[in-house]
Design an enzyme around this catalytic site. Sequence first.
Site, mmCIF file in Angstrom:
data_model
loop_
_atom_site.group_PDB
_atom_site.id
_atom_site.type_symbol
_atom_site.label_atom_id
_atom_site.label_comp_id
_atom_site.label_asym_id
_atom_site.label_seq_id
_atom_site.Cartn_x
_atom_site.Cartn_y
_atom_site.Cartn_z
ATOM 1 N N HIS A 19 132.183 -11.335 123.816
ATOM 2 C CA HIS A 19 131.072 -12.175 124.314
ATOM 3 C C HIS A 19 129.958 -12.281 123.289
ATOM 4 O O HIS A 19 128.833 -12.639 123.633
ATOM 5 C CB HIS A 19 130.551 -11.589 125.630
ATOM 6 C CG HIS A 19 131.597 -11.501 126.684
ATOM 7 N ND1 HIS A 19 132.028 -12.578 127.417
ATOM 8 C CD2 HIS A 19 132.368 -10.447 127.095
ATOM 9 C CE1 HIS A 19 132.985 -12.207 128.243
ATOM 10 N NE2 HIS A 19 133.206 -10.930 128.082
ATOM 11 N N LYS A 38 120.476 7.959 118.095
ATOM 12 C CA LYS A 38 120.378 9.107 117.172
ATOM 13 C C LYS A 38 120.375 8.626 115.724
ATOM 14 O O LYS A 38 119.589 9.076 114.895
ATOM 15 C CB LYS A 38 121.536 10.068 117.420
ATOM 16 C CG LYS A 38 121.356 10.930 118.652
ATOM 17 C CD LYS A 38 120.309 11.983 118.417
ATOM 18 C CE LYS A 38 119.466 12.400 119.568
ATOM 19 N NZ LYS A 38 118.829 11.444 120.390
ATOM 20 N N CYS A 58 112.378 32.512 125.388
ATOM 21 C CA CYS A 58 111.176 33.333 125.239
ATOM 22 C C CYS A 58 111.216 34.097 123.919
ATOM 23 O O CYS A 58 112.254 34.274 123.312
ATOM 24 C CB CYS A 58 111.105 34.304 126.397
ATOM 25 S SG CYS A 58 111.261 33.462 127.980
ATOM 26 N N ASN A 62 114.112 37.782 128.557
ATOM 27 C CA ASN A 62 114.488 36.428 128.171
ATOM 28 C C ASN A 62 115.808 36.141 128.861
ATOM 29 O O ASN A 62 116.700 36.976 128.877
ATOM 30 C CB ASN A 62 114.660 36.353 126.640
ATOM 31 C CG ASN A 62 114.982 34.930 126.174
ATOM 32 O OD1 ASN A 62 114.881 33.992 126.961
ATOM 33 N ND2 ASN A 62 115.359 34.791 124.925
ATOM 34 N N GLY A 63 115.946 34.977 129.501
ATOM 35 C CA GLY A 63 117.221 34.626 130.138
ATOM 36 C C GLY A 63 117.043 34.406 131.629
ATOM 37 O O GLY A 63 115.944 34.164 132.115
ATOM 38 N N ARG A 77 109.042 29.032 118.916
ATOM 39 C CA ARG A 77 110.055 28.923 119.985
ATOM 40 C C ARG A 77 109.517 28.174 121.190
ATOM 41 O O ARG A 77 110.260 27.831 122.107
ATOM 42 C CB ARG A 77 110.519 30.327 120.420
ATOM 43 C CG ARG A 77 111.180 31.146 119.325
ATOM 44 C CD ARG A 77 111.343 32.601 119.756
ATOM 45 N NE ARG A 77 112.407 32.771 120.710
ATOM 46 C CZ ARG A 77 113.671 33.077 120.380
ATOM 47 N NH1 ARG A 77 113.990 33.231 119.111
ATOM 48 N NH2 ARG A 77 114.611 33.219 121.286
ATOM 49 N N GLU A 119 123.576 6.191 123.096
ATOM 50 C CA GLU A 119 122.866 7.392 122.627
ATOM 51 C C GLU A 119 123.223 7.682 121.175
ATOM 52 O O GLU A 119 122.364 8.034 120.366
ATOM 53 C CB GLU A 119 123.206 8.571 123.527
ATOM 54 C CG GLU A 119 122.777 9.935 123.020
ATOM 55 C CD GLU A 119 121.280 10.083 122.755
ATOM 56 O OE1 GLU A 119 120.507 9.193 123.147
ATOM 57 O OE2 GLU A 119 120.895 11.078 122.108
ATOM 58 N N LYS A 165 107.423 13.798 119.710
ATOM 59 C CA LYS A 165 108.349 14.488 120.617
ATOM 60 C C LYS A 165 108.102 14.050 122.055
ATOM 61 O O LYS A 165 109.026 13.918 122.835
ATOM 62 C CB LYS A 165 108.173 16.014 120.510
ATOM 63 C CG LYS A 165 109.132 16.815 121.379
ATOM 64 C CD LYS A 165 110.582 16.524 121.032
ATOM 65 C CE LYS A 165 111.562 17.200 121.956
ATOM 66 N NZ LYS A 165 112.953 16.714 121.781
ATOM 67 N N GLU A 186 117.031 6.742 114.898
ATOM 68 C CA GLU A 186 115.798 7.541 114.808
ATOM 69 C C GLU A 186 115.871 8.590 113.706
ATOM 70 O O GLU A 186 114.841 9.109 113.291
ATOM 71 C CB GLU A 186 115.445 8.172 116.150
ATOM 72 C CG GLU A 186 116.433 9.138 116.738
ATOM 73 C CD GLU A 186 115.946 9.707 118.075
ATOM 74 O OE1 GLU A 186 114.734 9.742 118.332
ATOM 75 O OE2 GLU A 186 116.790 10.146 118.856
ATOM 76 N N TRP A 246 108.780 31.075 128.059
ATOM 77 C CA TRP A 246 109.085 29.665 128.297
ATOM 78 C C TRP A 246 109.572 29.619 129.737
ATOM 79 O O TRP A 246 110.666 30.097 130.053
ATOM 80 C CB TRP A 246 110.158 29.178 127.322
ATOM 81 C CG TRP A 246 110.652 27.795 127.601
ATOM 82 C CD1 TRP A 246 111.741 27.432 128.347
ATOM 83 C CD2 TRP A 246 110.060 26.562 127.173
ATOM 84 N NE1 TRP A 246 111.868 26.070 128.393
ATOM 85 C CE2 TRP A 246 110.861 25.510 127.688
ATOM 86 C CE3 TRP A 246 108.963 26.245 126.410
ATOM 87 C CZ2 TRP A 246 110.572 24.164 127.462
ATOM 88 C CZ3 TRP A 246 108.679 24.897 126.176
ATOM 89 C CH2 TRP A 246 109.468 23.877 126.704
HETATM 90 C C1 AGP Z 1 115.257 10.939 121.937
HETATM 91 O O1 AGP Z 1 115.903 11.516 120.822
HETATM 92 C C2 AGP Z 1 113.826 10.563 121.613
HETATM 93 N N1 AGP Z 1 113.090 11.677 121.183
HETATM 94 C C3 AGP Z 1 113.171 9.786 122.773
HETATM 95 O O2 AGP Z 1 113.965 8.652 123.025
HETATM 96 C C4 AGP Z 1 113.008 10.565 124.093
HETATM 97 O O3 AGP Z 1 114.262 10.770 124.692
HETATM 98 C C5 AGP Z 1 112.136 9.720 125.038
HETATM 99 O O4 AGP Z 1 110.876 9.559 124.439
HETATM 100 C C6 AGP Z 1 111.966 10.355 126.425
HETATM 101 O O5 AGP Z 1 111.308 11.579 126.304
HETATM 102 P P1 AGP Z 1 111.285 12.565 127.594
HETATM 103 O O6 AGP Z 1 112.704 12.905 127.887
HETATM 104 O O7 AGP Z 1 110.478 13.742 127.160
HETATM 105 O O8 AGP Z 1 110.660 11.799 128.726
#
Ligand code: AGP
Length: 614
Positions: free
Chosen positions: A507, A488, A2, A101-102, A27, A484, A609, A491, A75
Amino acid sequence: MCGIVGYVGSKQAQGVVVEGLRRLEYRGYDSAGVALAHDGTVAWNKRAGKLANLEKAVEETPLPESTTGIGHTRWATHGAPNDVNAHPHLGRAGRLAVVHNGIIENFAQLRAELEAAGHELLSETDTEVAAHLLEQEVAAGTDLTTAMQRVCRRLEGAFTLVALDGQDPERVVAARRNSPLVVGLGEGENFLGSDVAAFIEHTREALELGQDQVVTITREGVEVTGFDGTPAEGVRYHVDWDLTAAEKDGHDWFMRKEILEQPRAVADSLLGRRDASGLLQLDEMRLSDGELREIDKIIIIAAGTSFYAGMVAKYAIEHWTRVPVEVELASEFRYRDPILTHSTLVVAISQSGETADTLQAIRHARVQRSKVLAICNTNGSTIPRESDGVIYTHAGPEIGVASTKGYLTQLVACYLLALYLAQVKGTRFGDEIGEVLDQLDEMPAHIQTVLDAREQVHALARQHLGTRSVLFLGRHAGYPVALEGALKLKELAYIHAEGFAAGELKHGPIALIEEGLPVLCIVPPRGRDQLHDKMLSGIQEVRARGARTICLAEEGDDSIEPYADELIRLPRVPVLLQPLVAVVPLQLFACELATAMGHDVDQPRNLAKSVTVE
Ligand code: AGP
């Protein structure tokens, strides 16, 4: 996380506070409010939604003039994002207002105590409990500073509280424990903020506060004490950031800031998960224990990074509950005509709670009469709203498109779900569950240990400028971590990166190995000797063919040294919890390499996002 603003001075407080809240919009929030000390009471307004909704409300119904005020952007953690749950919250008689906040971990028993004494609380929040407790004190003749000290001694959890008393309009009093709060020092005026962005346009002189401290600001000055009332000192400093830097807490990128916030995010996601008898409790589980005991299959659906969190969850849930778990890409799930029954639990993992593929998948599951449980970081978003139960992660808003703290707190929520199911099904004894919870409580410190050694990873990343391809290898719970880590790098650095199960090398993938190819290897803890030794074999095979092996291995594992061109040490943690520490160097590597390449790591090209279209 928050946003908080406090002000005492000679200016109109409403304007200072609302402008300060605007500076804190980055934020992320879902409601906003303001409270002013006026004529022996509190004048206030608060609205769900954006700050514009609050500004419209105070334009339609102006607040009185006042030079003392507090404000908040919320938030949501406890309680949906609506007008009632928005801050400020008032005490019983409405003479005292609080913003917070918290998470107050013991708010349930404090609330019960107040209600037994006849208090009527209107919201679902933990904050309102603090408001009633504080007003109870000042109504009995205690000054606000002493009241804050007394109440804080009763609170458990992580919190920043800021309060004003309409009958004591010359001061604003605040307190902090494991939650941000900073003082702005002006001439004939003083400020409070969750970070310096709240007041940076008025003053660049700031006071840093320590743990468990109470601060009182007036026009004339600032007084700091401990929760026990003993005098204390803040640390004075000059803020040389501009506003943009202030929003990132001085970091160059939100992503870097959010990687470093992970110990706090994990700790906050673990707060308040045990009831008074030590049993696990989840945020909103609208499924009965009886329904959960009937569950004979679990299907985890998600996208991207959240999918990789689900892959880790599979190992944990199957190990602790013996219930079979499938992990499915949300975008594939409903098109493969999945076999779902009323005893199937579909778990939807989503940071945003708005991902279209995942949302459509849970709608399909519900039509098939399956139970749906959401793991989500965004209170009140669509996916949890359409689920039977939800475990909220408490990572705070994640601004960077590439998920970091969102992912780590998803892992925490998955572990908690696995343990909760084991508790309900009786597949693990209470002491076994308690032992894992204690191990989880130690994870923030372990993650911090990895972050403290980040310069080694940063230097390593910069050495790989110009790299065109990187492979990631892992086994068992380290395999999803490899995936993962590769995501990273893809992307953020826009280079080819691929994760493999190390057992798959022969394989096919081993054909990719050539001289100098970087291969990041997540070495299983030595607690899994067989798996550990097989991983070493895989590392030797790729190194023998010219790969540059960058190995992540736990402290004390000397067996890896002959095969590692680079060795990144991890704290020793239980096998199933290793993803919580192993992924962090991979986040740091990707972020540092991408920034060294000049990329915008907060808004990578082509990405959003939240992917709200299929
Ligand atoms: C992860 O770094 C990406 N931004 C993307 O793969 C993300 O995890 C995916 O779009 C799922 O989003 P969500 O967790 O909001 O459902």
